[in-house]
Design a protein around this motif. Structure first.
Motif, short mmCIF file in Angstrom:
data_model
loop_
_atom_site.label_atom_id
_atom_site.label_comp_id
_atom_site.label_asym_id
_atom_site.label_seq_id
_atom_site.Cartn_x
_atom_site.Cartn_y
_atom_site.Cartn_z
N GLU A 108 -98.12 -27.56 -16.20
CA GLU A 108 -98.32 -28.26 -14.87
C GLU A 108 -99.78 -28.48 -14.30
N HIS A 109 -100.70 -27.55 -14.96
CA HIS A 109 -101.95 -27.48 -14.72
C HIS A 109 -102.98 -28.26 -15.61
N HIS A 110 -102.13 -28.37 -16.71
CA HIS A 110 -103.13 -28.82 -17.89
C HIS A 110 -103.52 -30.46 -17.49
N PRO A 111 -104.78 -30.55 -17.48
CA PRO A 111 -105.50 -31.90 -17.26
C PRO A 111 -105.21 -32.96 -18.02
N GLY A 112 -104.45 -32.84 -18.97
CA GLY A 112 -103.70 -34.06 -19.81
C GLY A 112 -104.61 -34.70 -20.82
N ASP A 113 -105.69 -34.11 -20.80
CA ASP A 113 -106.84 -34.57 -21.70
C ASP A 113 -106.99 -33.58 -22.97
N ALA A 114 -106.61 -34.21 -24.10
CA ALA A 114 -106.71 -33.06 -25.07
C ALA A 114 -108.12 -32.94 -25.59
N SER A 115 -109.23 -33.63 -25.21
CA SER A 115 -110.37 -33.55 -25.49
C SER A 115 -111.14 -32.55 -24.49
N VAL A 116 -110.43 -31.97 -23.59
CA VAL A 116 -111.12 -31.20 -22.57
C VAL A 116 -110.91 -29.70 -23.17
N PHE A 117 -112.07 -28.91 -22.94
CA PHE A 117 -112.09 -27.43 -23.40
C PHE A 117 -111.21 -26.80 -22.15
N ILE A 118 -110.14 -26.00 -22.52
CA ILE A 118 -109.43 -25.19 -21.47
C ILE A 118 -109.64 -23.72 -22.01
N LEU A 119 -109.91 -23.04 -20.63
CA LEU A 119 -109.87 -21.65 -20.76
C LEU A 119 -108.60 -21.08 -19.91
N LEU A 120 -107.88 -20.05 -20.31
CA LEU A 120 -106.83 -19.55 -19.54
C LEU A 120 -107.18 -17.88 -19.36
N LEU A 121 -107.10 -17.76 -18.24
CA LEU A 121 -107.25 -16.21 -17.91
C LEU A 121 -105.93 -15.74 -17.35
N ASN A 122 -105.70 -14.76 -18.47
CA ASN A 122 -104.19 -13.94 -18.29
C ASN A 122 -104.41 -12.45 -18.76
N HIS A 123 -103.94 -11.69 -17.50
CA HIS A 123 -103.97 -10.37 -17.71
C HIS A 123 -103.60 -9.56 -18.79
N ARG A 124 -102.47 -10.01 -19.22
CA ARG A 124 -101.79 -9.27 -20.24
C ARG A 124 -101.88 -9.83 -21.80
N ALA A 125 -102.74 -9.07 -22.59
CA ALA A 125 -102.95 -9.64 -23.86
C ALA A 125 -101.84 -9.60 -24.88
N ASN A 126 -100.97 -8.75 -24.49
CA ASN A 126 -99.76 -8.56 -25.57
C ASN A 126 -98.76 -9.96 -25.31
N LEU A 127 -98.97 -10.79 -24.44
CA LEU A 127 -98.28 -11.85 -24.09
C LEU A 127 -98.83 -13.14 -25.02
N TYR A 128 -99.81 -12.83 -25.97
CA TYR A 128 -100.40 -13.88 -26.70
C TYR A 128 -99.47 -14.65 -27.57
N PRO A 129 -98.61 -14.15 -28.18
CA PRO A 129 -97.69 -14.90 -28.96
C PRO A 129 -96.98 -15.92 -28.29
N PHE A 130 -96.80 -15.67 -26.95
CA PHE A 130 -96.15 -16.49 -26.30
C PHE A 130 -96.83 -17.67 -25.40
N LEU A 131 -98.22 -17.56 -25.53
CA LEU A 131 -99.24 -18.40 -24.90
C LEU A 131 -100.06 -19.14 -25.84
N LYS A 132 -100.14 -18.88 -27.03
CA LYS A 132 -101.18 -19.25 -27.97
C LYS A 132 -100.99 -20.77 -28.39
N ASP A 133 -99.87 -21.30 -28.09
CA ASP A 133 -99.42 -22.73 -28.65
C ASP A 133 -99.29 -23.59 -27.37
N THR A 134 -99.74 -23.19 -26.12
CA THR A 134 -99.27 -23.96 -24.88
C THR A 134 -100.47 -25.17 -24.53
N GLY A 135 -101.49 -25.35 -25.48
CA GLY A 135 -102.36 -26.48 -25.22
C GLY A 135 -103.66 -25.99 -24.45
#
Length: 305
Positions: free
Chosen positions: A195-222
């Motif tokens: 929902e919050h993705h800017p929709g432009d693949a050329s934009v560098f995007i940081l994600l701030l997320n507390h729980r590092a153990n969720l990485y397998p579920f978040l690593k391919d979300t754009g």
């Protein structure tokens, strides 16, 4: 009585062996004492850990852009030390990755020290950890941190600007549940990022997320780089071995994944800080409290593997 001619050499060998064993035990005692003394000292001092992260989508203006990442403070008495690090390093942005308070309390005096010391000189953004999301005083914490100048980035996003260029920061609200995080919650997180993705693949995007153990579920979300904490570096860190303790699927496990450092296993890389708590109930061993400084670098497309 006649003395056995072989008795004296045997006694000498026994004495030598005893002296050698005593020397070994003494050396071990010295090493253990030194290690214990170093650990006590280290746990009272925050260190700075630095990473350089290169990516082709980092704009030219952001080459050398410095991000200070702070997580899992848990009201440990490190506010002034962290403020000294901020003054020395002059980061472009400060990101708080949750667990600034310590349940069952809701005080964040150490974070207040940092926020008031920084003032409006550096932008500051924060997301919740489980010690905020599960706290009865959650809304009071959020409101008070807003008043201190921390932009509370819960399921929200913001552009970070430098010169006439910008990168994008998305913050995820902690789910407020103990492990394991259920599938519905994971889908909600993925939907929030979409929902919050800017929709432009050329934009560098940081994600701030507390729980590092969720990485397998978040690593391919754009997104391009995930910044996390939560697992306190595994509490105990042994030479050449990763963190010893962690939580997976609601249970304490040995040698869990994603406790500390840099991971690159999907579309997004992740940097995990060991945090900077000092909790007697969760003693840190060879795992000094830390603040992380990440310097972004612009990589040319042809140099990437």
């Amino acid at each position: 009585i006649m003395e056995s001619p072989s008795l004296c050499p045997m006694i000498k060998r026994v004495i030598k062996a005893g002296i050698k064993m005593l020397a070994i035990l003494l050396a071990l005692a010295v090493l253990i004492t030194a290690a214990w003394a170093w650990n006590v000292y280290a746990n009272k001092h925050v260190r700075l850990t630095e990473y350089s992260f290169s990516h082709q989508d980092v704009p030219a203006s952001f080459d050398g852009y410095k991000i200070l990442l702070l997580s899992d403070l848990h009201e440990a008495p490190f506010g002034e030390q962290i403020l000294d690090i901020i003054r020395q390093e002059s980061p472009d942005v400060i990101l708080f990755c949750g667990d600034l308070v310590q349940l069952p309390g809701h005080e964040f005096e150490q974070t207040r020290v940092i926020a008031q010391g920084v003032g409006d000189s550096i932008p500051m953004y924060a997301v919740s950890g489980n010690h905020e999301s599960q706290n009865d005083a959650y809304w009071d914490i959020v409101g008070d941190l807003w008043d201190e100048g921390l932009y509370w980035l819960e399921n929200d996003s913001v552009w970070l600007e430098k010169g006439d260029e910008r990168i994008y920061l998305i913050g995820l609200q902690d789910c407020g549940r103990n492990d394991p995080v259920d599938e519905d919650t994971l889908e909600e997180m993925a939907w929030t990022i979409e929902e919050h993705h800017p929709g432009d693949a050329s934009v560098f995007i940081l994600l701030l997320n507390h729980r590092a153990n969720l990485y397998p579920f978040l690593k391919d979300t754009g997104v391009d780089l995930i910044l996390s904490g939560h697992l306190h570096g595994g509490l105990v860190r042994l030479p050449f071995v990763k963190g010893v303790f962690g939580r997976e699927n609601g249970e304490t496990v040995l040698f869990p994944d994603y406790t500390y450092g840099l991971y690159d296993e999907g579309e997004a890389a992740m940097i995990v800080t060991g945090g900077c708590d000092r909790n007697p109930e969760k003693p840190r061993v060879f795992n000094q409290p830390e603040v992380v400084l990440i310097t972004l670098k612009r990589a040319e497309a042809e140099t990437l593997e």
